[in-house]
Design a protein around this motif. Structure first.
Motif, short mmCIF file in Angstrom:
data_model
loop_
_atom_site.label_atom_id
_atom_site.label_comp_id
_atom_site.label_asym_id
_atom_site.label_seq_id
_atom_site.Cartn_x
_atom_site.Cartn_y
_atom_site.Cartn_z
N ARG A 5 5.03 -18.15 -18.13
CA ARG A 5 6.19 -18.72 -17.45
C ARG A 5 6.71 -19.94 -18.20
O ARG A 5 7.93 -20.11 -18.37
CB ARG A 5 5.81 -19.12 -16.02
CG ARG A 5 6.99 -19.68 -15.25
CD ARG A 5 6.64 -20.00 -13.82
NE ARG A 5 6.38 -18.75 -13.12
CZ ARG A 5 5.69 -18.66 -11.99
NH1 ARG A 5 5.18 -19.75 -11.45
NH2 ARG A 5 5.50 -17.50 -11.41
N ALA A 6 5.82 -20.79 -18.70
CA ALA A 6 6.23 -21.97 -19.46
C ALA A 6 6.90 -21.56 -20.76
O ALA A 6 7.92 -22.15 -21.18
CB ALA A 6 5.03 -22.87 -19.73
N GLY A 7 6.37 -20.54 -21.42
CA GLY A 7 6.97 -20.06 -22.67
C GLY A 7 8.36 -19.49 -22.46
O GLY A 7 9.29 -19.76 -23.23
N LEU A 8 8.50 -18.68 -21.40
CA LEU A 8 9.82 -18.10 -21.12
C LEU A 8 10.82 -19.16 -20.68
O LEU A 8 12.00 -19.08 -21.02
CB LEU A 8 9.69 -17.01 -20.06
CG LEU A 8 8.99 -15.72 -20.51
CD1 LEU A 8 8.85 -14.77 -19.34
CD2 LEU A 8 9.74 -15.08 -21.65
#
Length: 79
Positions: A5-8
């Motif tokens: 989620r953080a990467g996206l």
């Protein structure tokens, strides 16, 4: 799951910032091209070619009609 989620989220933020940056630096309106592109470059046309003359023939090379000159090696040179 939190890493994905953080990467996206980071990827989408970079995409949005890039999109906004490209919109900010995009030209406002499409200006028509110059009427005389050579004059904009500061180049004068050749005086030997009349205006509106047909282009020169391509595909024929005046050099291709000549036979190649033989190459002499030091052993073949006669004195």
């Amino acid at each position: 799951m939190q890493r994905i989620r953080a990467g996206l989220t980071g990827l989408s933020l970079v995409l949005i910032v890039t999109l906004l940056g490209s919109l900010a630096y995009a030209p406002r309106s499409a200006a028509p091209g110059p009427a005389e592109p050579l004059s904009e470059l500061g180049v004068a046309p050749s005086p030997g070619v009349p205006r509106g003359a047909p282009p020169a023939e391509t595909g024929k090379s005046p050099v291709a009609d000549r036979a190649p000159e033989p190459v002499h090696t030091p052993d073949q040179v006669s004195i």
